[in-house]
Scaffold this motif. Sequence first.
Motif, PDB file in Angstrom:
ATOM      1  N   ARG A 219       0.840  -1.188   0.000  1.00  0.00           N
ATOM      2  CA  ARG A 219       0.000   0.000   0.000  1.00  0.00           C
ATOM      3  C   ARG A 219       0.875   1.238   0.000  1.00  0.00           C
ATOM      4  N   SER A 220       0.415   2.261  -0.733  1.00  0.00           N
ATOM      5  CA  SER A 220       1.138   3.530  -0.785  1.00  0.00           C
ATOM      6  C   SER A 220       0.997   4.288   0.531  1.00  0.00           C
ATOM      7  N   HIS A 221       2.020   5.071   0.871  1.00  0.00           N
ATOM      8  CA  HIS A 221       1.935   5.928   2.051  1.00  0.00           C
ATOM      9  C   HIS A 221       0.838   6.974   1.893  1.00  0.00           C
ATOM     10  N   ASP A 222       0.467   7.269   0.649  1.00  0.00           N
ATOM     11  CA  ASP A 222      -0.581   8.257   0.361  1.00  0.00           C
ATOM     12  C   ASP A 222      -1.893   7.581  -0.015  1.00  0.00           C
ATOM     13  N   CYS A 223      -2.089   6.347   0.438  1.00  0.00           N
ATOM     14  CA  CYS A 223      -3.291   5.576   0.116  1.00  0.00           C
ATOM     15  C   CYS A 223      -4.558   6.359   0.469  1.00  0.00           C
ATOM     16  N   ASN A 224      -5.573   6.257  -0.402  1.00  0.00           N
ATOM     17  CA  ASN A 224      -6.853   6.914  -0.139  1.00  0.00           C
ATOM     18  C   ASN A 224      -7.654   6.229   0.955  1.00  0.00           C
ATOM     19  N   GLN A 225      -7.245   5.022   1.359  1.00  0.00           N
ATOM     20  CA  GLN A 225      -7.877   4.208   2.405  1.00  0.00           C
ATOM     21  C   GLN A 225      -9.161   3.536   1.958  1.00  0.00           C
ATOM     22  N   VAL A 226      -9.874   4.102   1.003  1.00  0.00           N
ATOM     23  CA  VAL A 226     -11.135   3.514   0.527  1.00  0.00           C
ATOM     24  C   VAL A 226     -11.135   3.517  -1.000  1.00  0.00           C
ATOM     25  N   VAL A 227     -12.044   2.738  -1.578  1.00  0.00           N
ATOM     26  CA  VAL A 227     -12.175   2.683  -3.029  1.00  0.00           C
ATOM     27  C   VAL A 227     -13.553   3.193  -3.427  1.00  0.00           C
ATOM     28  N   GLN A 228     -13.701   3.546  -4.691  1.00  0.00           N
ATOM     29  CA  GLN A 228     -14.957   4.087  -5.199  1.00  0.00           C
ATOM     30  C   GLN A 228     -16.066   3.030  -5.150  1.00  0.00           C
ATOM     31  N   TRP A 229     -17.302   3.492  -5.107  1.00  0.00           N
ATOM     32  CA  TRP A 229     -18.445   2.575  -5.062  1.00  0.00           C
ATOM     33  C   TRP A 229     -18.494   1.661  -6.282  1.00  0.00           C
ATOM     34  N   SER A 230     -18.117   2.197  -7.434  1.00  0.00           N
ATOM     35  CA  SER A 230     -18.216   1.426  -8.681  1.00  0.00           C
ATOM     36  C   SER A 230     -16.951   0.637  -8.993  1.00  0.00           C
ATOM     37  N   ALA A 231     -15.955   0.654  -8.107  1.00  0.00           N
ATOM     38  CA  ALA A 231     -14.685  -0.022  -8.379  1.00  0.00           C
ATOM     39  C   ALA A 231     -14.865  -1.536  -8.437  1.00  0.00           C
ATOM     40  N   LEU A 232     -14.124  -2.169  -9.359  1.00  0.00           N
ATOM     41  CA  LEU A 232     -14.166  -3.618  -9.506  1.00  0.00           C
ATOM     42  C   LEU A 232     -13.084  -4.301  -8.681  1.00  0.00           C
ATOM     43  N   THR A 233     -12.162  -3.528  -8.122  1.00  0.00           N
ATOM     44  CA  THR A 233     -11.068  -4.075  -7.322  1.00  0.00           C
ATOM     45  C   THR A 233     -11.165  -3.565  -5.885  1.00  0.00           C
ATOM     46  N   GLU A 234     -10.270  -4.063  -5.033  1.00  0.00           N
ATOM     47  CA  GLU A 234     -10.200  -3.622  -3.649  1.00  0.00           C
ATOM     48  C   GLU A 234      -9.022  -2.676  -3.439  1.00  0.00           C
ATOM     49  N   THR A 235      -8.572  -2.015  -4.518  1.00  0.00           N
ATOM     50  CA  THR A 235      -7.389  -1.164  -4.461  1.00  0.00           C
ATOM     51  C   THR A 235      -7.737   0.238  -4.924  1.00  0.00           C
ATOM     52  N   CYS A 236      -7.361   1.249  -4.140  1.00  0.00           N
ATOM     53  CA  CYS A 236      -7.614   2.626  -4.548  1.00  0.00           C
ATOM     54  C   CYS A 236      -6.682   2.998  -5.701  1.00  0.00           C
ATOM     55  N   TYR A 237      -7.000   4.098  -6.384  1.00  0.00           N
ATOM     56  CA  TYR A 237      -6.231   4.449  -7.574  1.00  0.00           C
ATOM     57  C   TYR A 237      -4.790   4.824  -7.240  1.00  0.00           C
ATOM     58  N   VAL A 238      -4.572   5.498  -6.109  1.00  0.00           N
ATOM     59  CA  VAL A 238      -3.209   5.891  -5.738  1.00  0.00           C
ATOM     60  C   VAL A 238      -2.324   4.664  -5.572  1.00  0.00           C
ATOM     61  N   CYS A 239      -2.826   3.629  -4.913  1.00  0.00           N
ATOM     62  CA  CYS A 239      -2.042   2.402  -4.734  1.00  0.00           C
ATOM     63  C   CYS A 239      -1.834   1.681  -6.064  1.00  0.00           C
TER      64      CYS A 239
END
Length: 356
Positions: A219-239
């Motif tokens: 995980r990135s140090h700047d992780c968003n901590q959450v993902v978008q409602w419509s995301a197909l993955t469990e990873t935020c865009y920053v990571c």
Amino acid sequence: MGKFTIVCWLKETMKESSMGSVRADKLWSRFEEATACTTNMRKSLGKTLKKIFPNIVVSTTRDKATKKTVNLYRGITWKSDSSHHDESVSLHDMRQYIPDTAIVLPRCGSDCIKLAIPSKIISNGNIVLKQIDIYRDHWELSIRGKNVDLRAIDIDSSLCTLSKDTIPEILSLVDKVKVCTGLPAKLTTNGHSMQYSSKCEEEHISIQGDENSSCKTLRSHDCNQVVQWSALTETCYVCQVRCRPYKNNNIPVDKKSTPQEDVEAAEILDVEDTLNLDGQVHKDISSILSSVFKDAPEDMKVLLQSQYDAVQCKSPNQRRWKKEVISLCLNLWIRSPKSYNDLKDSNMLILPSGRQ
């Protein structure tokens, strides 16, 4: 209309009901009337509805007046008008309405209620908690000690009035927010070691109740901590951007890399010099395209955005195209179907099928 209108409107007007049902066209017409939105938000409304109320079932029914088949959402119903006029309570009195499932955190002052609910994610042997700080006029969410930008995930955290249902509704919404688990870490590929940015941290992730889900992630140090409602993955865009591996062909698996080689590999991965992902500005690919291609026409940005969205889809049936892209492809196909298919089959661009 703000970006967070969909989630806010659904929570204010809809509620779960095992015996209830709502017609899709009625739902859309009331949302359109309340928010004056455009028709291109119709799919977003349907996707967000299924995220907020995951137990709903989509079925069909026949309209008695028009004899046409319409979609029906079963498992939800409209909130009665009286639900919007519940007797207001003070922040202090709201404590008696805290559900047993919530953890009351210490150091709750007179101006704030601090709660936490466990997620299903276990990181390095510890359950990841979602902390909620409720104030008189708004509430905040933090995960792993970092505040979450709620507007970036379409949530309006303002509170007009406080009632006995305020805390249960907030907890219900936060419980559905997906926590970022990072990218799976690959140590080697084809006999070569993989290098990662120094701004990533390693975690051992598992899911509660699933003993086979344990894996090592970054995980990135700047992780968003959450993902978008419509995301197909469990990873935020920053990571997704900052934790991509770099294959160093000069470093074999059995050889330890030097500190200088680690720095060089990290510098190749580090996108901070080209894309500024810090702060609240660059939260999605569209803002990044605007940063990289500052002088590019808007139509070019639309095409690049569509290519990114298409690559993220696991199946061609999941791809959704904007009207500008469809119009361009249709014009090309009308002029020469063969040339259009040749361009599509070249794999240089992902384009809609000519049969659609």
